[in-house]
Write an enzyme that holds these catalytic residues in place. Structure first.
Site, PDB file in Angstrom:
ATOM      1  N   GLY A 280      33.254  28.844  44.540  1.00  0.00           N
ATOM      2  CA  GLY A 280      31.996  29.565  44.418  1.00  0.00           C
ATOM      3  C   GLY A 280      31.747  30.484  45.585  1.00  0.00           C
ATOM      4  O   GLY A 280      32.567  31.309  45.951  1.00  0.00           O
TER       5      GLY A 280
ATOM      6  N   GLU B 205      26.035  29.216  43.848  1.00  0.00           N
ATOM      7  CA  GLU B 205      24.854  29.837  44.438  1.00  0.00           C
ATOM      8  C   GLU B 205      24.168  30.755  43.419  1.00  0.00           C
ATOM      9  O   GLU B 205      24.506  31.911  43.315  1.00  0.00           O
ATOM     10  CB  GLU B 205      25.235  30.610  45.694  1.00  0.00           C
ATOM     11  CG  GLU B 205      25.835  29.727  46.773  1.00  0.00           C
ATOM     12  CD  GLU B 205      26.044  30.439  48.096  1.00  0.00           C
ATOM     13  OE1 GLU B 205      25.493  31.549  48.300  1.00  0.00           O
ATOM     14  OE2 GLU B 205      26.765  29.896  48.935  1.00  0.00           O
TER      15      GLU B 205
ATOM     16  N   ASN C  26      29.398  35.624  46.719  1.00  0.00           N
ATOM     17  CA  ASN C  26      29.972  36.748  45.972  1.00  0.00           C
ATOM     18  C   ASN C  26      30.371  36.392  44.547  1.00  0.00           C
ATOM     19  O   ASN C  26      30.491  37.277  43.699  1.00  0.00           O
ATOM     20  CB  ASN C  26      31.186  37.312  46.714  1.00  0.00           C
ATOM     21  CG  ASN C  26      30.801  38.031  47.988  1.00  0.00           C
ATOM     22  OD1 ASN C  26      29.668  38.471  48.138  1.00  0.00           O
ATOM     23  ND2 ASN C  26      31.737  38.139  48.919  1.00  0.00           N
TER      24      ASN C  26
END
Length: 487
Positions: free
Chosen positions: A101, A144, A104
């Site tokens: 993850g 995220e 970006n």
């Protein structure tokens, strides 16, 4: 001499005995940086971390975990996956994890994957295969964020994330693998993304990203990672302030076991442009992102290794926020919030005082790993030194006097421990219970009361970091104006 040796081993074994974690993220893109900024996995000192996390891999449309940079990661290129895990040959106690993850990668792919049983199965199977193939000890989830940013399933992400973690846990337990996650710090954000009691059951540890609390996206200049509510925030309700202590309070209050919780610390700062150079205190108007570092080359952010060099070669006005417990620096219209050795010590001391599992750092390649400003890895060495001064919660098993200390230390010959064993361990009246207490003769030092070889309690003389003095009220080293030091 036997008592001296036994107490020495006890002091130097605190970090190992209490199993506190020092979790080091490594951003592998640093291999592309120029000059003194270039950092490869082989530059990691494996004795300074208990866990290292390789960042990042990603996923494809089938939910499968894939390399984002095959040239760096895979044997056909720089073979960094295997070189990373080869660090365990140097320190067999080191644990390695692979992170998926990151900022970006966004949220949408993970939201789609987590909502579909077959895509989740692909994710779990491919993650397990990559971890086992290359010899990692575990896997770190850095989505995220669930139910935020470009999510495709919104609020459903919260339960889907829990389901994904549970399914990973079932398969990982078959091989004794670790499972962790990097999570949003504040109540305003974490409450949208996580069922904290549920994910806490399945994760081995949880990395709370207590940084990027404020940055150049704000209208005013504020600290990247304040430990407490800072200057200019006195009129704000504590729960409305972004700070590390408030974040820990929230995660603990929501049912995260303290031993699983790790406080994040940044090895970088945020840079701002002041709207008016004559207004430069905390909370002054900002005109946006400030200077970029020569290696990271991104306006608004700067590595500690980059900024400490600037502090040595340029005329920055270095200041300290005694409320937030962090420094900042001003030069003309440039304003930088960062952490240094002293603020890092404060943060680790605070984490220890809260009884949590340890600290996590982002990220190792922006420490001063060449020692341009002094010793190598000064921030990481500071973390280890503070960890080494922890108090054992049970009577230690005393090693023979010939035992070698096992505390993590740098290979740098400039390292000096921040504590020394007192030659007056038989001083009477100093120790009435385990823990730290004042030295009545010198407030730049204090005593740590620990179990001795005989099972009694003896004092060990400890030294406060430079420019700090013992604060008996709060039981940590503090700045002079905040202590009752009279010596």
């Amino acid at each position: 001499m036997l008592l001296y040796a036994a107490v020495l081993v006890t002091v130097l074994s605190f970090a190992a005995a209490s199993e506190k974690k020092v979790v080091c993220y490594h951003g592998t893109w640093a291999t592309y940086r120029s000059g003194l900024g270039q950092f490869d996995v082989t530059d990691i000192d494996p004795h300074l971390c208990t866990h290292v996390i390789y960042s990042f891999v990603g996923i494809n449309d089938q939910g499968e975990v894939i390399s984002l940079d095959p040239y760096v990661d895979l044997p056909s290129g720089k073979n960094a996956f295997r070189n990373f895990n080869a660090l365990k040959k140097i320190n067999p106690k080191l644990k390695t994890l692979l992170a998926v993850g990151g900022w970006n990668e966004g949220s949408s792919k993970y939201s789609t994957m987590a909502a579909d049983a077959s895509l989740r199965a692909n994710f779990v199977k491919s993650a397990l295969n990559m971890v086992l193939t290359y010899g990692f000890d575990g896997f770190d989830l850095d989505w995220e964020y669930p139910a935020r940013r470009d999510t495709t399933h919104g609020d459903a992400d919260v339960d889907n994330f829990t389901t994904l973690i549970k399914e990973l846990r079932v398969q990982f337990d078959k091989y004794g693998l670790l499972l962790s996650a990097a999570v949003s710090p504040t109540s305003a954000t974490a409450s949208l993304s996580y069922d904290i009691p549920s994910i806490s059951k399945y994760l081995d540890f949880i990395n709370v990203m207590t940084y990027d609390m404020y940055g150049p996206w704000e209208a005013v200049v504020l600290h990247n990672s304040p430990l407490h509510r800072g200057e200019g925030q006195e009129n704000e309700a504590r729960e409305d302030v972004n700070s590390a202590d408030v974040s820990l309070d929230y995660w603990l209050s929501q049912g995260c076991p303290p031993e699983k919780l790790l406080m994040g610390v940044p090895f970088y700062g945020h840079t701002f442009k002041l709207a008016d150079a004559s207004q430069s205190s905390v909370g002054a108007p900002s005109a946006g992102a400030g200077i970029a570092g020569p290696f990271t080359q991104e306006a608004g952010i700067i590595g500690y290794n980059e900024f400490c060099d600037m502090l040595q070669t340029q005329s920055w006005d270095v200041r300290y926020d005694p409320k937030a417990k962090v420094p900042y620096a001003v030069l003309g219209n440039d304003w930088v919030s960062y952490d240094d050795v002293d603020s890092m010590a404060k943060k680790v001391e605070y984490a220890i005082s809260r009884g949590i599992g340890g600290v996590m750092l982002w990220s190792i390649e922006t420490d001063d790993f060449h020692g341009i400003c002094g010793e190598k890895f000064p921030l990481l060495n500071t973390i280890n030194r503070v960890m080494a001064n922890q108090i054992p919660t049970t009577k230690p098993t005393v090693a023979p006097s010939t035992a070698k200390p096992t505390v993590a230390s740098s290979t740098s010959t400039t390292n000096k421990p921040s504590s020394t064993v007192s030659t007056t361990a038989s001083i009477s009246g100093i120790c009435s219970k385990l823990g730290p207490t004042r030295n009545p003769a010198d407030c730049s030092t204090y005593y740590m009361c620990v179990y001795d070889r005989s099972g009694g309690i003896s004092p060990i003389l400890m030294h406060c970091p430079k420019y700090t003095y013992w604060d008996q009220k709060h039981l940590y080293c503090n700045y002079l104006h905040e202590t009752d030091c009279k010596v």
